[in-house]
Design a protein around this motif. Sequence first.
Motif, PDB file in Angstrom:
ATOM      1  N   UNK A  47     -28.676 -12.650 -39.880  1.00  0.00           N
ATOM      2  CA  UNK A  47     -29.851 -12.235 -40.169  1.00  0.00           C
ATOM      3  C   UNK A  47     -30.170 -10.832 -40.866  1.00  0.00           C
ATOM      4  N   UNK A  48     -29.334 -10.103 -40.500  1.00  0.00           N
ATOM      5  CA  UNK A  48     -29.312  -8.861 -41.183  1.00  0.00           C
ATOM      6  C   UNK A  48     -28.692  -8.868 -42.636  1.00  0.00           C
TER       7      UNK A  48
ATOM      8  N   UNK B 169     -35.835 -18.702 -40.166  1.00  0.00           N
ATOM      9  CA  UNK B 169     -36.757 -19.445 -39.216  1.00  0.00           C
ATOM     10  C   UNK B 169     -36.894 -18.595 -37.988  1.00  0.00           C
ATOM     11  N   UNK B 170     -36.002 -17.646 -37.635  1.00  0.00           N
ATOM     12  CA  UNK B 170     -36.155 -16.759 -36.596  1.00  0.00           C
ATOM     13  C   UNK B 170     -36.300 -15.406 -36.911  1.00  0.00           C
TER      14      UNK B 170
ATOM     15  N   UNK C 178     -29.185 -11.459 -44.452  1.00  0.00           N
ATOM     16  CA  UNK C 178     -30.417 -12.151 -44.983  1.00  0.00           C
ATOM     17  C   UNK C 178     -31.450 -11.058 -45.567  1.00  0.00           C
ATOM     18  N   UNK C 179     -31.912 -10.123 -44.470  1.00  0.00           N
ATOM     19  CA  UNK C 179     -32.914  -9.120 -44.914  1.00  0.00           C
ATOM     20  C   UNK C 179     -32.440  -8.261 -45.909  1.00  0.00           C
ATOM     21  N   UNK C 180     -30.957  -7.718 -45.898  1.00  0.00           N
ATOM     22  CA  UNK C 180     -30.484  -6.920 -46.846  1.00  0.00           C
ATOM     23  C   UNK C 180     -30.550  -7.579 -48.343  1.00  0.00           C
ATOM     24  N   UNK C 181     -30.470  -8.843 -48.599  1.00  0.00           N
ATOM     25  CA  UNK C 181     -30.705  -9.537 -50.001  1.00  0.00           C
ATOM     26  C   UNK C 181     -32.355  -9.569 -50.472  1.00  0.00           C
TER      27      UNK C 181
ATOM     28  N   UNK D  88     -38.726  -2.921 -34.106  1.00  0.00           N
ATOM     29  CA  UNK D  88     -39.316  -2.580 -32.913  1.00  0.00           C
ATOM     30  C   UNK D  88     -38.658  -1.315 -31.975  1.00  0.00           C
ATOM     31  N   UNK D  89     -37.683  -0.850 -32.521  1.00  0.00           N
ATOM     32  CA  UNK D  89     -36.645   0.093 -31.649  1.00  0.00           C
ATOM     33  C   UNK D  89     -35.485  -0.583 -31.074  1.00  0.00           C
ATOM     34  N   UNK D  90     -35.479  -2.014 -31.301  1.00  0.00           N
ATOM     35  CA  UNK D  90     -34.256  -2.670 -30.886  1.00  0.00           C
ATOM     36  C   UNK D  90     -33.433  -3.239 -31.847  1.00  0.00           C
ATOM     37  N   UNK D  91     -31.957  -2.880 -31.777  1.00  0.00           N
ATOM     38  CA  UNK D  91     -31.019  -3.506 -32.824  1.00  0.00           C
ATOM     39  C   UNK D  91     -31.127  -5.025 -33.158  1.00  0.00           C
ATOM     40  N   UNK D  92     -31.098  -5.201 -34.502  1.00  0.00           N
ATOM     41  CA  UNK D  92     -30.972  -6.613 -34.480  1.00  0.00           C
ATOM     42  C   UNK D  92     -29.543  -7.176 -34.439  1.00  0.00           C
TER      43      UNK D  92
END
Length: 211
Positions: A76-77, A18-19, A79-82, A67-71
Amino acid sequence: MAGVTGKTAETPEKSEAGGAPGGLKGLAVAEAEGKKARGLPPVHKWNPPFCGDLDMRIARDGTWFYMGTPIGRTRLVRLFSTVLRHDEDGKYYLVTPVEKVGITVDDAPFLAVAMKVEGKGRDQMLTFTTNVGDDTVAGADHPMRFEIDGETGEPSPYVHVRARLEALINRAVFYDLVELGVEEEHEGRRWFGVWSGGIFWPFMPAEEMAF
């Protein structure tokens, strides 16, 4: 995603999807599909339209940037990796059932940060854990490879994680690998390398070993 149970994905505090930065569409659906399969979302089955590139980058040290800023949110990282996919065109994408966006990967998308050793010699099994929580056992289905930077001479060992996705083995784990290294005959020469999964994985010719 692991750790999210039976709650609506639309509520940010109840689901990392959601975020999600960048407003990646369908991420909550992908998360739900992964839970349904009790594993990873089936990104290999999805063929959504390409919706352009996202200002997201995975650095060589495994850090994800938006956008140049570490997550900073580890979940969340993960989730993105999946939903990360490396297609035949050589590019990396985040893929959901409804959207496919390109991202930048400096080297390998994952970093191997720990290693478990079981057995010895030719029966040795090496299990690597990545920075996003994946475990992979080096063997026929998950090969290792080793490269030397032509300019710096720095060694870069990799291990396959899934599909076309690899993990760069970090320096600390690589030093542990070197401690396990042995010399074997390989393609008519003596090579230095390690055994895992019944296969000898050569690093470099034995006479070139300098570490």
